[in-house]
Structure formats: C-alpha cells, structure tokens
Design an enzyme around this catalytic site. Structure first.
Site, short mmCIF file in Angstrom:
data_model
loop_
_atom_site.label_atom_id
_atom_site.label_comp_id
_atom_site.label_asym_id
_atom_site.label_seq_id
_atom_site.Cartn_x
_atom_site.Cartn_y
_atom_site.Cartn_z
N SER A 109 0.84 -1.20 0.00
CA SER A 109 0.00 0.00 0.00
C SER A 109 0.88 1.25 0.00
O SER A 109 1.69 1.44 -0.91
CB SER A 109 -0.97 -0.03 1.20
OG SER A 109 -1.96 0.96 1.08
N GLU A 202 -2.15 -3.06 -7.75
CA GLU A 202 -3.33 -3.33 -6.91
C GLU A 202 -3.90 -1.99 -6.49
O GLU A 202 -3.23 -0.96 -6.56
CB GLU A 202 -2.96 -4.20 -5.71
CG GLU A 202 -1.97 -3.58 -4.74
CD GLU A 202 -2.59 -2.67 -3.70
OE1 GLU A 202 -3.81 -2.79 -3.42
OE2 GLU A 202 -1.87 -1.82 -3.16
N HIS A 272 -5.25 -5.48 -0.82
CA HIS A 272 -5.91 -5.10 0.43
C HIS A 272 -6.97 -6.10 0.87
O HIS A 272 -8.08 -5.73 1.27
CB HIS A 272 -6.52 -3.70 0.28
CG HIS A 272 -5.52 -2.60 0.30
ND1 HIS A 272 -4.68 -2.34 -0.77
CD2 HIS A 272 -5.21 -1.69 1.25
CE1 HIS A 272 -3.91 -1.30 -0.47
NE2 HIS A 272 -4.21 -0.89 0.75
#
Length: 302
Positions: A109, A202, A272
C-alpha cells in the site's frame, strides 16, 4: 539488484511505522508470530506515536526507519501498516549503511513509496502483509507465504486462469505496488526505469473513473509502452458514481493496454484483502499466462 540475506533463527528484525498511526498494543500477535519463527523483534520508539493521522512527526518516523536501516544487526524491516506518510520521508533517507548491509523491506500500500526507494538503490524488497494484519485470523497462506520467502527465498506462484487475461510469456524484473502511488512516483527521482519491468498493480477504495485516469497517466507517461508484462492483483472495494462509469476494472485495464503486446495476468491474490501472497520486488522472474493458468517463477540468484 542486491538480494538481502535470507533470514535464519536468531536474527533481529525491526518493526517501524513510517505511515499511518496504529493503536496501542496492536502488534502483540505479530510479535508473537515473528518470535515463533525464531526472530528477535525490535519495536521502533515512535511506532505507537500519533501526529495527526501519522505515527508521529516526520522526524520521529524518519529516525525510527533510519535507525533500522543503519543497524547491521537488523536483517529485515517490517512496516507496521500503510495508510499515508511514507512518501514524506524519502528525500531525507540516507543509504550509506543500507547499501553496506542490505536488508529486506516488507509492506504494501503506502509502503510502495519505500519499495521505490529500495528499488532506486538496487536492493530487493518484499510486497507482503504487514504486522497490523498478522493475527490468528489471517489466512495461513498469507503468514506462511511470507515466512517461506524470508527464510527460503521460495516465492513462486501459480494461479487460476482469468477470462480477462492476455496470453503470452515475458521475462523481466518484478516491481510495482499500489496503482495510485506508482502514478504519483512518475517524474520523481524514485520512478523506476520501466524498460525491463514486469509490473504488478493493486488498488483499494478507488472510483472506476479514477482507475481509468491512473491508467491513462501510465499510458501517457510511457510506462505501458516499456513494461514486459502486467500482473493485476486485488482491486478491493471499487466504487462507482451514481452515473456509472460503464466499464469493469478488467475492461479499463484491457482498453489502455490494447496497443501493446505484453501478457496480462489478472487475479493474483495480493493487495488489500486477507489473502495476500508475497512478491519479491527487484528479482528477475518469468511470467507465463496460458489458457489454463498463470505463473510467476523467479530466476535463481547468481
């Protein structure tokens, strides 16, 4: 690229918080898991601090991360969580001791910023789950997959075919992370040379039109014209406007990659969500996308 040494029982690892704050005592499960692997765990001084939404001031978070990077006893650095804040530290980080004693960076992330920093200095890193998420409810493949890559180097993957795939094979260096942050890195000193990259992407909680805009940015910046292959991970909690965008995430990605011939593998379990398989960034690998499955196989270190 420099590959840090694999871990072994007795090694010291550090947990730091370069991004968003975490609740007090929220790392107890992670520490127990890491200790069960035979590791000595060092918690950064500012890990539980809070400054607005971040885990302490920039200076506090930087000091923790820099200390872990500089200490030759620390063999791996686990980022406690993502959120926001890692990018604020990049320009102040010093690399003298990291290059003398390369060590693994683990996270995802917002930690994509730090993956870019490691990559810019030619050190491999690991895109994987983080201590805040390491608990008894985490899927075994998430935890054991991370342990295996850290202790044995084995991170090859095979996964089911997707009807959205584009078949083919490619060889290159794996790198990537969060799509928004990859876009933010373009034009900075930490932008990778995408010429030989198999790109992983992602995303979480993004509107479809913004995903489209991010893909347009990658295309206009020349990224899609240069990469060797594309691995698409989890796009979690994707949103849409009341007046719907009209295309799925798969269709958005397919459209912007249509002018290029590289293989595309959808459906890789990283991002996630609870099931999060590890990826070694900076390592040469082979991507195979067939009519029955996709696979990533890393080349042996020389």
């Amino acid at each position: 690229m420099i590959q840090p040494k694999l871990l072994q029982a007795g090694d010291t690892v550090a947990i730091v918080s370069p991004a968003k704050f975490i609740p007090q005592d929220s790392l107890l499960s992670a520490v127990q898991i890491l200790q069960s692997w035979g590791l000595q765990v060092r918690i950064g001084l500012s890990v539980y601090q809070r400054h607005f939404q971040m885990a302490g001031t920039d200076a506090q978070r930087l000091a923790d991360l820099q200390e872990a990077m500089d200490d030759p006893k620390v063999k791996a650095i686990f980022c406690s969580r993502g959120g926001y804040g890692s990018g604020r530290l990049l320009d102040a980080l010093q690399t003298k001791y990291l290059l003398a004693n390369p060590k693994w960076l683990i996270g995802f992330s917002d930690i994509t910023f730090l993956h870019a920093f490691w990559h810019a200095h030619k050190v491999m890193s690991i895109h994987a789950t983080m201590p805040l998420l390491m608990n008894p409810t985490a899927p075994e493949a998430t935890i054991q997959g991370l342990k295996e890559v850290l202790f044995t180097g084995n991170a090859n993957h095979q996964w089911a075919n997707s009807a959205s795939n584009r078949l083919g094979s490619a060889q290159g260096v794996l790198w990537g992370g969060n799509l928004s942050i990859i876009s933010h890195l373009l034009g900075t000193p930490y932008q990778p040379d995408f010429e030989n990259i198999i790109l992983f992407i992602e995303e979480v909680s993004e509107y479809k039109y913004r995903i489209d805009r991010l893909m347009v940015h990658l295309k206009m910046a020349g990224v899609l014209a240069r990469i060797k292959g594309l691995v698409v991970g989890q796009f979690t909690d994707t949103k849409d406007n009341p007046q719907v965008f009209g295309a799925s995430v798969e269709e958005i990605i397919q459209e912007h990659c249509a002018s290029y011939a590289f293989p595309i593998a959808f459906g890789f379990e990283a991002g996630h969500e609870a099931l999060h398989l590890p990826l070694v960034f900076g390592k040469s690998c082979n991507l195979e996308v067939s009519s029955t499955q996709s696979s990533l196989k890393y080349e042996s270190s020389r």
